[in-house]
Design a protein around this motif. Structure first.
Motif, PDB file in Angstrom:
ATOM      1  N   LEU A 160       0.845  -1.194   0.000  1.00 31.37           N
ATOM      2  CA  LEU A 160       0.000   0.000   0.000  1.00 31.37           C
ATOM      3  C   LEU A 160       0.882   1.247   0.000  1.00 31.37           C
ATOM      4  O   LEU A 160       1.679   1.458   0.924  1.00 31.37           O
ATOM      5  N   ILE A 162       1.457   5.199   0.318  1.00 29.92           N
ATOM      6  CA  ILE A 162       0.843   6.352   0.985  1.00 29.92           C
ATOM      7  C   ILE A 162       1.192   7.613   0.193  1.00 29.92           C
ATOM      8  O   ILE A 162       2.373   7.955   0.070  1.00 29.92           O
ATOM      9  N   THR A 179      -8.346  -5.614   0.818  1.00 31.58           N
ATOM     10  CA  THR A 179      -8.343  -4.218   0.353  1.00 31.58           C
ATOM     11  C   THR A 179      -8.764  -4.123  -1.106  1.00 31.58           C
ATOM     12  O   THR A 179      -9.491  -3.201  -1.495  1.00 31.58           O
ATOM     13  N   VAL A 183     -11.940  -1.985  -2.432  1.00 33.47           N
ATOM     14  CA  VAL A 183     -11.735  -0.900  -3.393  1.00 33.47           C
ATOM     15  C   VAL A 183     -12.590  -1.107  -4.631  1.00 33.47           C
ATOM     16  O   VAL A 183     -13.273  -0.194  -5.104  1.00 33.47           O
ATOM     17  N   GLN A 286      -2.412   2.640  -6.256  1.00 35.89           N
ATOM     18  CA  GLN A 286      -2.802   4.023  -5.973  1.00 35.89           C
ATOM     19  C   GLN A 286      -4.245   4.074  -5.466  1.00 35.89           C
ATOM     20  O   GLN A 286      -5.012   4.947  -5.841  1.00 35.89           O
ATOM     21  N   GLU A 287      -4.580   3.154  -4.571  1.00 31.34           N
ATOM     22  CA  GLU A 287      -5.940   3.123  -4.027  1.00 31.34           C
ATOM     23  C   GLU A 287      -6.286   4.414  -3.288  1.00 31.34           C
ATOM     24  O   GLU A 287      -7.408   4.923  -3.406  1.00 31.34           O
ATOM     25  N   LEU A 288      -5.332   4.935  -2.531  1.00 30.45           N
ATOM     26  CA  LEU A 288      -5.602   6.152  -1.760  1.00 30.45           C
ATOM     27  C   LEU A 288      -5.692   7.377  -2.673  1.00 30.45           C
ATOM     28  O   LEU A 288      -6.449   8.307  -2.400  1.00 30.45           O
ATOM     29  N   PHE A 291      -9.066   7.512  -4.021  1.00 32.94           N
ATOM     30  CA  PHE A 291      -9.960   8.093  -3.010  1.00 32.94           C
ATOM     31  C   PHE A 291      -9.993   9.612  -3.142  1.00 32.94           C
ATOM     32  O   PHE A 291     -11.040  10.240  -2.977  1.00 32.94           O
ATOM     33  N   THR A 356       0.345  14.282  -6.484  1.00 34.83           N
ATOM     34  CA  THR A 356       1.022  13.370  -5.561  1.00 34.83           C
ATOM     35  C   THR A 356       2.251  12.730  -6.211  1.00 34.83           C
ATOM     36  O   THR A 356       3.123  12.186  -5.498  1.00 34.83           O
TER      37      THR A 356
END
Length: 360
Positions: A160, A162, A179, A183, A286-288, A291, A356
């Protein structure tokens, strides 16, 4: 298909070497899915009208929505056809990521198709039922999660990342399966909840798909990924073609779905598109960031959760109606104003997500 064909003849015809480049093939994928959508769209809309596959309107919904009665739905079939055709034509079909993305996209589309069929053809207002729908989504998501997990080649594929932190990453191990499931299923239902106004869901989907395509390209390139401090994930670059096909098909569908809509996508479109965004975000870790970039989808989902929780616990509603786009409608905002303002917010959130890459 065309990629393999052109590659075979590239030694004899050097001009065909251009098809080896992801950037060129991604442009071809955008244009192909766009042309397919624009060409097939009018025919499909007429067929849906003839078969009277049209939108049903909630009696407790905003009064302005009663003008939408009779508008054909299940237009998501157009999106599925354009994306799958374009991806098969322009991608390297030996790439496992491409097949996983297509599997998730088609499987969630099948769930959405069956739900729409039960609602619109069988005239069952519950569709296939909430339990059966989530079961179908769950089976597809679990298969995709296990497929990715069992074929991983590097530890980074299940780590994961961040955002905004250069050296912060969490190895997930077996938690990767959970996860990924959350997702993909969560993203699918979030887009489904957002799809309530003309064009509201499709343009943010196009924007997020395009941005995820950038992540795919950079993550699959060893030089760029090292420079930007993101994981190098060999093979993910090819998913750029799938993302490009989503962009082209989405823009083509928006041509007919923009206010006042000639056709709605239905669950077949919203569930498949949301799942596609989710699985691509998982592939590039890039799950976050999803979001962040899909903040509109998150806002719509949270508004429903808060509304239901508040009503059950206190008997009072937080919003005039959920999802939240209906709240603004009932406050007197014209539908186009709600749509465009949500689009603008999506543009900003996608830019933050792309930032990011450098802000670490």
């Amino acid at each position: 298909m065309l990629y393999a064909l052109f590659l075979e003849f590239s030694e004899k015809f050097s001009a065909l070497n251009v098809f080896q480049y992801l950037t060129f093939r991604s442009i071809c994928a955008v244009l192909t899915s766009l042309v397919v959508s624009l060409a097939v769209g009018p025919y499909m809309i007429r067929k849906l009208q003839i078969k009277q596959i049209d939108q049903t309107i909630r009696e407790d919904g905003p009064p302005t929505h009663f003008d939408k009665v009779g508008t054909p739905t299940m237009g998501g079939l157009l999106i599925l056809a354009a994306v799958i055709a374009s991806t098969l034509l322009w991608s390297d079909l030996s790439n496992r990521y491409v097949w996983i993305a297509l599997f998730v996209f088609a499987a969630f589309g099948l769930v959405g198709f069956w739900d729409d069929y039960k609602k619109l053809i069988d005239k069952n207002p519950r569709g296939m039922g909430s339990l059966n729908k989530i079961l179908g989504q769950s089976v597809a998501a679990v298969i995709a999660a296990y497929w990715l997990y069992s074929t991983q080649q590097t530890p980074e594929e299940t780590t994961l990342i961040i955002p905004f932190f250069k050296d912060v990453a969490i190895p997930l191990g077996g938690w990767f399966l959970i996860t990924t499931y959350l997702v993909v299923v969560g993203s699918s239902n979030a887009v489904n909840l957002t799809d309530g106004l003309d064009g509201l869901a499709i343009l943010p989907t196009v924007l997020v798909a395009g941005a995820l395509g950038v992540f795919c390209y950079l993550s699959g390139n060893a030089v760029f990924s090292e420079y930007l401090g993101i994981p190098n994930l060999p093979g993910t670059g090819e998913v750029l073609i799938f993302c490009a096909a989503l962009v082209g098909a989405g823009l083509g569908f928006l041509w007919f779905n923009t206010y006042p809509a000639q056709v709605f996508m239905g669950d077949i479109g919203s569930l498949s598109l949301g799942a596609a965004l989710g699985i691509v975000a998982v592939m590039v870790r890039q799950e976050l960031v999803l979001f962040i970039m899909g903040g509109i989808f998150v806002l719509e989902t949270v508004s429903v959760i808060l509304q239901v929780a508040s009503f059950k616990l206190t008997g009072k509603r937080i919003f005039r109606m959920a999802p939240i786009h209906h709240h603004f409608e009932l406050k007197g905002w014209p539908e186009p104003k709600v749509i465009v303002r949500f689009w603008l917010i999506s543009v900003v959130l996608v830019l933050i997500g792309l930032a990011t890459l450098k802000i670490r």
